[in-house]
Structures are given as structure tokens and as C-alpha cells.
Scaffold this motif. Structure first.
Motif, mmCIF file in Angstrom:
data_model
loop_
_atom_site.group_PDB
_atom_site.id
_atom_site.type_symbol
_atom_site.label_atom_id
_atom_site.label_comp_id
_atom_site.label_asym_id
_atom_site.label_seq_id
_atom_site.Cartn_x
_atom_site.Cartn_y
_atom_site.Cartn_z
ATOM 1 N N THR A 307 -14.260 -3.630 -36.392
ATOM 2 C CA THR A 307 -14.784 -4.314 -35.207
ATOM 3 C C THR A 307 -13.624 -4.846 -34.374
ATOM 4 O O THR A 307 -12.547 -5.153 -34.902
ATOM 5 C CB THR A 307 -15.702 -5.472 -35.621
ATOM 6 O OG1 THR A 307 -14.987 -6.319 -36.534
ATOM 7 C CG2 THR A 307 -16.963 -4.955 -36.291
ATOM 8 N N ARG A 308 -13.855 -4.962 -33.107
ATOM 9 C CA ARG A 308 -12.813 -5.446 -32.191
ATOM 10 C C ARG A 308 -12.807 -6.973 -32.205
ATOM 11 O O ARG A 308 -13.832 -7.612 -31.998
ATOM 12 C CB ARG A 308 -13.084 -4.922 -30.778
ATOM 13 C CG ARG A 308 -11.971 -5.230 -29.795
ATOM 14 C CD ARG A 308 -12.310 -4.655 -28.424
ATOM 15 N NE ARG A 308 -11.245 -4.905 -27.477
ATOM 16 C CZ ARG A 308 -10.187 -4.124 -27.332
ATOM 17 N NH1 ARG A 308 -10.071 -3.027 -28.057
ATOM 18 N NH2 ARG A 308 -9.243 -4.403 -26.452
ATOM 19 N N ASP A 309 -11.643 -7.560 -32.466
ATOM 20 C CA ASP A 309 -11.550 -9.017 -32.541
ATOM 21 C C ASP A 309 -11.707 -9.650 -31.166
ATOM 22 O O ASP A 309 -11.277 -9.092 -30.141
ATOM 23 C CB ASP A 309 -10.201 -9.434 -33.129
ATOM 24 C CG ASP A 309 -10.152 -9.276 -34.640
ATOM 25 O OD1 ASP A 309 -11.223 -9.094 -35.236
ATOM 26 O OD2 ASP A 309 -9.053 -9.327 -35.204
ATOM 27 N N ASN A 310 -12.324 -10.832 -31.160
ATOM 28 C CA ASN A 310 -12.422 -11.636 -29.946
ATOM 29 C C ASN A 310 -11.119 -12.418 -29.787
ATOM 30 O O ASN A 310 -10.871 -13.384 -30.522
ATOM 31 C CB ASN A 310 -13.618 -12.590 -30.056
ATOM 32 C CG ASN A 310 -13.620 -13.628 -28.964
ATOM 33 O OD1 ASN A 310 -13.188 -13.355 -27.853
ATOM 34 N ND2 ASN A 310 -14.098 -14.823 -29.284
ATOM 35 N N ASN A 311 -10.283 -11.990 -28.878
ATOM 36 C CA ASN A 311 -8.972 -12.615 -28.701
ATOM 37 C C ASN A 311 -8.987 -13.769 -27.713
ATOM 38 O O ASN A 311 -7.931 -14.312 -27.376
ATOM 39 C CB ASN A 311 -7.947 -11.571 -28.245
ATOM 40 C CG ASN A 311 -7.668 -10.541 -29.324
ATOM 41 O OD1 ASN A 311 -7.704 -10.863 -30.512
ATOM 42 N ND2 ASN A 311 -7.394 -9.310 -28.926
ATOM 43 N N ASP A 312 -10.154 -14.148 -27.224
ATOM 44 C CA ASP A 312 -10.264 -15.286 -26.311
ATOM 45 C C ASP A 312 -10.281 -16.561 -27.139
ATOM 46 O O ASP A 312 -11.298 -16.934 -27.732
ATOM 47 C CB ASP A 312 -11.542 -15.157 -25.477
ATOM 48 C CG ASP A 312 -11.606 -16.191 -24.370
ATOM 49 O OD1 ASP A 312 -10.874 -17.200 -24.470
ATOM 50 O OD2 ASP A 312 -12.385 -16.004 -23.421
ATOM 51 N N LYS A 315 -12.819 -19.297 -26.120
ATOM 52 C CA LYS A 315 -14.193 -18.977 -26.507
ATOM 53 C C LYS A 315 -14.393 -19.182 -28.013
ATOM 54 O O LYS A 315 -15.433 -19.714 -28.442
ATOM 55 C CB LYS A 315 -14.516 -17.534 -26.126
ATOM 56 C CG LYS A 315 -15.942 -17.116 -26.431
ATOM 57 C CD LYS A 315 -16.199 -15.687 -25.987
ATOM 58 C CE LYS A 315 -17.633 -15.256 -26.346
ATOM 59 N NZ LYS A 315 -17.890 -13.844 -25.951
ATOM 60 N N ALA A 316 -13.403 -18.769 -28.797
ATOM 61 C CA ALA A 316 -13.500 -18.958 -30.239
ATOM 62 C C ALA A 316 -13.547 -20.434 -30.600
ATOM 63 O O ALA A 316 -14.317 -20.860 -31.479
ATOM 64 C CB ALA A 316 -12.311 -18.285 -30.931
ATOM 65 N N THR A 342 -3.353 -11.915 -31.350
ATOM 66 C CA THR A 342 -3.256 -11.477 -29.962
ATOM 67 C C THR A 342 -1.864 -10.954 -29.635
ATOM 68 O O THR A 342 -1.702 -9.958 -28.924
ATOM 69 C CB THR A 342 -3.615 -12.636 -29.017
ATOM 70 O OG1 THR A 342 -4.910 -13.132 -29.361
ATOM 71 C CG2 THR A 342 -3.618 -12.183 -27.569
ATOM 72 N N ARG A 371 -18.278 -15.416 -36.577
ATOM 73 C CA ARG A 371 -18.864 -15.368 -35.235
ATOM 74 C C ARG A 371 -17.808 -15.611 -34.166
ATOM 75 O O ARG A 371 -17.828 -14.982 -33.098
ATOM 76 C CB ARG A 371 -19.979 -16.408 -35.131
ATOM 77 C CG ARG A 371 -20.859 -16.249 -33.900
ATOM 78 C CD ARG A 371 -22.156 -17.002 -34.085
ATOM 79 N NE ARG A 371 -21.982 -18.428 -33.897
ATOM 80 C CZ ARG A 371 -22.125 -19.041 -32.719
ATOM 81 N NH1 ARG A 371 -22.446 -18.340 -31.647
ATOM 82 N NH2 ARG A 371 -21.973 -20.335 -32.628
ATOM 83 N N GLY A 374 -15.768 -12.470 -33.834
ATOM 84 C CA GLY A 374 -16.529 -11.270 -33.482
ATOM 85 C C GLY A 374 -16.568 -10.262 -34.604
ATOM 86 O O GLY A 374 -16.703 -9.057 -34.386
ATOM 87 N N ARG A 375 -16.463 -10.730 -35.856
ATOM 88 C CA ARG A 375 -16.464 -9.845 -37.015
ATOM 89 C C ARG A 375 -17.762 -9.995 -37.800
ATOM 90 O O ARG A 375 -18.503 -10.969 -37.632
ATOM 91 C CB ARG A 375 -15.286 -10.162 -37.946
ATOM 92 C CG ARG A 375 -13.913 -9.920 -37.333
ATOM 93 C CD ARG A 375 -12.844 -10.101 -38.400
ATOM 94 N NE ARG A 375 -11.502 -9.866 -37.875
ATOM 95 C CZ ARG A 375 -10.409 -9.815 -38.626
ATOM 96 N NH1 ARG A 375 -10.500 -9.970 -39.930
ATOM 97 N NH2 ARG A 375 -9.227 -9.597 -38.088
#
Length: 774
Positions: A307-312, A315-316, A342, A371, A374-375
């Protein structure tokens, strides 16, 4: 012994060339001719019905007359039978061997000058032995399926002339025409018999080999035919039931899955080899199911799926704050990981270990981390696990073998970079089936888990992209080697104010929804929540708080269904009405200062707690009596405390006579609960000093610290949990080792505003703070 056989023949005999057969004397054989050939044949016959059959040679000759072999067979025409479909069948009987000396043409027919070949009958021991051997070989040939007419076999048994026997056998063993011609030209009957014997020996050997091959082929073909018939029957049954034979489709689909799996080259070789083996296995065989299941796991593993990580990071952080209150250290660590992720795309997943009392949100924090990143999230409980195969899997040689839980969960998850939570790592068992904690050493080591090999898959799988999170209530039971591989993050208990905020943000809305009050949600007053926290719960986490809030919501729901007025606001009075009398009391605030009774602080796996150490004296023999389910370490602390007071009692007006003929009894209430640890040493010293100097101890002062025989106060652990427990109990002052002064940063500011801290290096300083003056 030999005898010569003489015959008389005409000087000139009609000559008829034949290519397809070699005629032998004394043999009866048919000759099939077409109409035009029959006419020429009948024209050349004379009254005596004799004709010489001879084979023409292959090479051409000048003059138009083809060359012939020198030796032919003089035959007598016994019968000419005309056939209904045309042509005729000529029945001939061989008379004698003849040598054709000259071939001439007369009336458009060939005639030959023939000389009879006088044969002699050989009778000797050699010839008799050859005849017997020849008969035996013929019977062997017959046993291997060489078809011989019954009358021929009788004839062979009756013939005693070696020459005639050789001719008869040569005719019926189907020798090549050239070899038959050579036998015809062999005049010596013994030599002819030897040649036939050699030919027949070779034929029998060939038949033996052929028979063995045929037997094996028949066996295999029989098995194949049986399988074919069974498959055809199965296919027919499937067609009757509306099903289809999906074997080929399954293999095609499996090959497509393997192609699309993105396996490493060494794993692909294993998969291709296993697939070829599966294609050769009968589907009805148990081995087929085992191999097919193995291939399904190989093809279904997420070798390349991630899955593509949420690098924001912002937001995290918002997601973490939305799900959990406070927990600053944990949130900072996750955001640090995201920041590095990142900047550097390829990095090894961290191995985190959340340590803290139950109910502080360790497991739910793992879900929030997944969450935020994003995983996908995987949770696996290790509590009570005793079998190493749960981690590493079973060998495929065992019946019912399966991969370990690590591989199984990744297979179900479908990605190679989930957040993998290993819950209750401190409660792993150990028995004869192995040590699961030792099996985790490779899983939880970023330097090794990129080639993790499950016993079932037996090929390496890269776990370095997985973010492993373990949880534990305490670290002591965790093996040192496993502890060294994890980054420990401690989660302490919550203060009353933090619990109130957690209740307002998370617990109350959740329980209102789950108990059917969403349409008419009651409002919980802050005082009501504080009353539940202080009077009905005493814990580091919030589980009992949630249960009590749920109980209040259920009672509100019951009143609504009974038609009673809606409780719009939950007040402290309503809480007491619904939950009954308070469960916990402020022990410190409700008690008076007493001699020999001192307030201590303890740390348990459920968080901090206060303990009371009571000391009394009685007439006796100078013994020390310890009760209250004390562990060995705590008993040693009590002995060290008594030794220190006896050695330094004069400082507090305690003489040696105070210990003469006196037993000292130290008791720690709540005797059913086991207690252990060295941090109660300072408490026991002060309890003994209070008892012997008859100085009351302040009940609103709690203390913790290990002591030495010289009175030094040594550092302890879990200061934050102990301080929170002291606050819950109404303690106003906490005495702690000076070496724990740095831990004051972990304590919330609102707690530090309510409690005074006294840090001491020597137990004598604590005595001055805790004991009241005489």
C-alpha cells in the motif's frame, strides 16, 4: 551316418519367376494369379504339370532375359481354383531343389535347363541334438505368441529328417526372403539346420524382449485405461450434475496467478517446479491437494503488493489526535517515522514495543497508526502461545501442515507492508513444543527479517517493510534478546483530568450510540464523570470507566422503554442512583495519623497503587514476622530495613533494649494479593522507626524507594504510575529517591501542582519529613 536321396526330372522345365516367396521342397503353398497371368501360366504348363519357381535377381541383364538365382524349386501343380472375383488360386507342392543351368525363351515363355540337386539325409548325434533344440525353441516361440498352425506343429514333431525340418521351420519363422534364398541354396542339411537354429534363437530372444516390453506396456496401459475410464465416468457424472471438468482451467488459472505474483527468481523456480509436479499428479491423490495448497500460498503471497504510505505528516497527526488523547511520545515517534519515510523511500520498518498497564489504549493505538499511515492493520495475540510452529509454521511433510501465523496473516492481508501488532508479548508460554519467543527473534530483527523463512513455504520472504508493534503490560517476562530488538515506548496511566477528556471525546459518544440513545443523547456533567472516575473506578486505564458509563446508558435506555421521562443530564446524584454506593474511598483522607502505619507506593502491571505498611511489636524472641503475600525480594527489603534501624536506632531514640525479648511483625494489607519488589524498603524503615520511637507517621505522605544497609535511597521505576496512584488516593506529598528527579518531566503539570515532591538521598531525610515530632 548319411544317405542320398535321388530323383528324376525332365531336362527342360517351364520356368516361372516369383519375387514374393521362396518355395521349399515338400511344402504345399498357394500362388494367386490375375487373369492375364493365369493365361500365360496355363499355356506354359505341360502334361506333367511341373514348373520351376525361381527368384529373379535385382540387377538387369543384356538380351531381355532377367538374371535368376541359380537354385530354385521344382514344383507340381496340384490344383487350379478359379475365383469368383477374378483370377485364380494355384496350389503348388515343392518336389526338389534344382540348379538352373540355362534359361531360354520358347513360345514366349521361359524354360530352364535344370539339374536335380541330390540331397543326403544326415543322421548323427549332432543332428539329433539340433532337432531337439529346434523343437524346444519352436515351443518357446509358440509360448511367446508366435502363431503356428496346429498341423505344422504335429508335422514338426513327426519329421525326423533334419533337412526337411530345417526347410519347414525356415518357412514358418518368417525369415527375410534373402535369408530364405540362402537356406534354399545350402545343400548340406546339417549346415542348413545350424543356420535355422541360429535364426530361431535370435527370434526367441527378440520375442522374449518384446514380451517383457509388452507386459510392462500392458500393465501401464491397463492402469492408464482404468484411470481414463474413471475420469470419463467422473466427467459424465459432472456433466449430468451440470458441472464441468475444471482441471485444465485450474492449472491455467494457477499459472496466471504465479506469473502475476511478482516472485523473486529463486522463488519462481520453486513454484514452476512444483507446478509441473502438480500437473502430473492425479487429482484424486491426497498429494495433489497438498501440492495445490502450497502453490496457492506461494502465488497468493504479497511478494510485490504494497500500500502507498500517507506521507502527509499533518494529516497523520490529525488522525492520531482524533483517535487518542495525549500519548505524546508515541505520536512523536510515528511522525518521526513518517518524516524519515518521506525523505528516504526505502527504509526498514521499526519494531516498537508499547509497555503499559491495561486499558491505556495500546491495541487501539496500533489501529490508529495503521489508519494514519494508510496501511492495513493486522492484530495477532501471543497470549498463551506455546507452540513455535504458530510463528514458523509446520514442515510440509506433516499431515495438515500450514504456514505460521505471520505468513497466514500476510497472505490474508494481501500487502507486504501492513502494521502488524503482536499483542501481549509478555504472556508467551514455553513447553516441549518449543519457545515462540525465540522464534520471534528473527521476525523482530530488521537485520534478519528480510529473509524470513517459514517452515511451510521453505522460501525466504521479506518482512522488512512490515511495521511491527508489540504490546506488553510489563517487560520483565520478555527475554532479554527479544527485548533488545524492540524500541520500548512506555505508556503510563491517565490522570483524572485526562480520563474526563477521554470520556467526553470518545467513551460517552460511543456508549450512547451502542446503547440506542443516539436520537435522544443524555449529557454527562463533568462532575458526574469525575464522580465515576474517583468513586467507582481506580485504574490506570479507562476500561472500567467505559463499563460504568455503559451501565449508566443502559439504565437510561431502560427508563425510556418503560415510558419514564428522559434524563437529559447525568448528574452526580443520578450516577449514585444508577451505580449504587461508591466502590472506592479516599483511604488517606479518611484515616488519621497513626504510629507504625506508613503509606507506600507500588507499581503493578495494572498501573500504580498505594499500599500501607503496618508494624507492631510484641513480647517474643527477637524474631521478624512478615505477612501479606510478600515475595522474596520484599522480604529481603524488610530484613534490610530492620538491620538498618537496629544499627542506627540511637539517632531516633531507639536503644538496643527495644529489640530485646521483642518480636516485630510487619504486615502489608490486602494479603490475598501477591506483592514483591525492593521499592518498599524506605516505607518499612519508616514504619519500624515510627513503631519503636512512638512517632505517628503522616498518612498524606507517600513514599517509594529501595534502601541499602547504610541508609542510601536507591532509584526505582514507574514513578509516574505511582504518583498518579498517590493523587487518586488523596496524597499531598510524595517522597522519592533523588536519582528519580529527572522523571519529574513525565508527570503532568496539573499533578505537579497538587502534589509536593521531596527527593532524598538518605532514609534519614525521609524520616524527618514523614514522622511527626514527639
Amino acid at each position: 551316418m548319411s544317405e542320398t536321396v535321388s530323383i528324376t526330372i525332365p531336362a527342360v522345365v517351364p520356368l516361372y519367376p516369383v519375387r514374393e516367396i521362396v518355395a521349399f521342397p515338400y511344402m504345399i503353398f498357394p500362388l494367386f494369379l490375375k487373369d492375364e497371368e493365369l493365361a500365360r501360366f496355363e499355356e506354359m504348363l505341360e502334361d506333367d504339370q511341373l514348373v520351376t519357381l525361381v527368384r529373379p535377381r535385382d540387377e538387369a541383364a543384356p538380351g531381355g532375359i532377367p538374371p535368376f538365382f541359380e537354385v530354385g524349386t521344382l514344383c507340381k501343380v496340384n490344383q487350379i481354383q478359379h475365383l469368383s472375383e477374378g483370377g485364380a488360386k494355384i496350389v503348388l507342392e515343392g518336389v526338389a531343389r534344382v540348379r538352373v543351368t540355362e534359361v531360354v525363351e520358347f513360345n514366349h515363355h521361359l524354360q530352364g535347363h535344370c539339374e536335380p540337386i541330390h540331397e543326403f539325409v544326415e543322421r548323427s548325434m549332432v543332428s539329433e541334438a539340433l532337432v531337439q533344440s529346434l523343437n524346444a525353441l519352436l515351443k518357446i516361440a509358440l509360448s511367446y505368441g508366435r502363431p503356428l498352425p496346429e498341423d505344422v506343429m504335429k508335422m514338426i514333431d513327426l519329421i525326423d529328417n533334419p533337412a526337411r525340418l530345417a526347410d519347414l521351420v525356415a518357412l514358418y519363422v518368417n525369415l527375410p526372403l534373402d535369408e530364405q534364398q540362402q537356406l534354399l541354396e545350402t545343400i548340406d542339411p546339417l549346415e542348413r539346420l545350424k543356420k535355422v537354429y541360429m535364426h530361431l534363437t535370435s527370434e526367441v530372444q527378440r520375442l522374449q524382449v518384446k514380451g517383457e516390453v509388452q507386459a510392462e506396456v500392458t500393465k501401464r496401459v491397463g492402469k492408464s485405461q482404468k484411470e481414463y475410464l474413471l475420469r470419463e465416468q467422473m466427467k459424465q457424472i459432472q456433466e449430468e450434475l451440470g458441472e464441468e471438468d475444471t482441471r485444465a482451467a485450474e492449472m491455467t488459472d494457477l499459472r496466471k496467478k504465479i506469473d502475476a505474483a511478482g516472485m523473486p527468481s529463486e522463488v519462481r523456480k520453486v513454484a514452476d517446479k512444483e507446478l509441473k509436479r502438480v500437473e502430473r499428479i492425479n487429482p484424486a491423490s491426497p498429494e495433489y491437494t497438498v501440492a495445490r495448497t502450497y502453490l496457492d500460498y506461494l502465488a497468493g503471497m504479497p511478494w510485490k503488493n504494497a500500500t502507498r504510505d500517507n506521507n502527509d505528516i499533518n494529516k497523520a497527526e490529525a488522525v492520531l489526535d482524533e483517535d487518542h488523547y495525549n500519548l505524546k511520545k508515541v505520536k512523536e515517534r510515528i511522525l518521526e517515522y513518517l518524516a524519515v519515510r518521506t525523505l528516504r523511500e526505502k527504509m526498514k520498518g521499526p519494531i516498537l514495543c508499547f509497555v503499559g498497564p491495561p486499558g491505556v489504549g495500546k491495541t487501539s493505538l496500533g489501529k490508529s497508526i495503521a489508519r494514519a499511515l494508510g496501511r492495513k492493520f493486522i492484530r495477532m495475540s501471543l497470549g498463551g502461545m506455546r507452540d513455535e510452529a504458530e510463528i514458523r509454521g509446520h514442515r510440509r511433510t506433516y499431515i495438515g501442515a500450514l504456514p505460521g501465523r505471520i505468513i497466514q496473516e500476510l497472505y490474508r492481508c494481501g500487502t507486504n507492508n501492513p502494521v502488524f501488532m503482536l499483542d501481549e508479548v509478555d504472556k508467551i508460554g514455553l513447553d516441549f513444543r518449543g519457545d515462540p519467543a525465540s522464534a520471534l527473534l528473527e521476525v523482530l530483527d530488521p537485520e534478519q527479517n528480510n529473509t524470513f523463512t517459514d517452515h511451510y513455504l521453505d522460501v525466504p520472504f521479506d518482512l522488512s517493510n512490515v511495521m511491527f508493534i508489540t504490546t506488553a503490560n510489563q517487560l520483565d517476562p520478555v527475554p532479554a534478546a527479544l527485548k533488545d530488538r524492540m524500541e520500548v515506548i512506555r505508556l503510563s496511566g491517565y490522570t483524572d483530568e485526562e480520563k474526563e477528556k477521554i470520556a467526553v471525546r470518545y467513551l460517552v459518544p460511543r456508549e450512547v450510540e451502542e446503547n440506542g440513545l443516539a436520537k435522544n443523547p443524555p449529557a454527562f456533567a463533568d462532575e458526574a464523570l469525575f464522580k465515576i472516575i474517583r468513586d467507582y473506578t481506580r485504574e490506570a486505564g479507562v476500561r472500567n470507566l467505559q463499563r460504568n458509563i455503559a451501565s449508566v446508558c443502559r439504565k437510561v435506555a431502560k427508563e425510556i422503554t418503560q415510558g419514564k421521562p428522559l434524563r437529559e443530564t447525568i448528574t452526580p446524584a443520578v450516577v449514585e442512583e444508577f451505580l449504587g454506593p461508591r466502590t472506592f474511598f479516599n483511604e488517606v483522607a479518611s484515616e488519621k495519623d497513626r504510629v507504625g502505619v506508613v503509606t507506600g507506593l507500588a507499581w503493578t502491571e495494572t498501573g500504580g497503587d498505594i499500599i500501607f505498611v503496618e508494624a507492631t511489636r510484641m513480647k517474643g524472641k527477637g524474631e521478624l514476622i512478615l505477612t501479606g503475600s510478600l515475595g522474596d525480594v520484599m522480604k529481603e527489603s524488610a530484613r534490610a530495613a530492620l538491620s538498618f534501624v537496629r544499627a542506627n536506632g540511637a539517632e531516633w531514640g531507639v536503644g538496643e533494649t527495644a529489640f530485646a525479648d521483642t518480636d516485630i511483625h510487619i504486615h502489608v494489607p490486602a494479603g490475598a494479593i501477591p506483592k514483591d519488589g525492593p521499592s518498599a524498603g524506605i516505607t518499612m524503615v519508616i514504619a519500624i522507626v515510627s513503631l519503636l520511637s512512638v512517632r505517628p507517621a503522616r498518612r498524606d505522605v507517600a513514599m517509594t524507594g529501595e534502601i541499602s544497609l547504610t541508609g542510601r535511597v536507591l532509584a526505582i521505576g514507574g514513578l509516574k504510575e505511582k504518583v498518579l496512584a498517590a493523587r487518586r488516593a488523596g496524597v499531598k506529598t510524595v517522597v522519592a529517591p533523588a536519582r528519580n528527579r529527572e522523571n519529574l518531566e513525565d508527570i503532568p503539570d496539573d499533578v505537579k501542582g497538587e502534589i509536593a515532591f521531596v527527593f532524598v538521598d538518605d532514609v534519614r531525610e525521609a524520616v524527618q519529613v514523614v514522622l511527626q515530632p514527639v
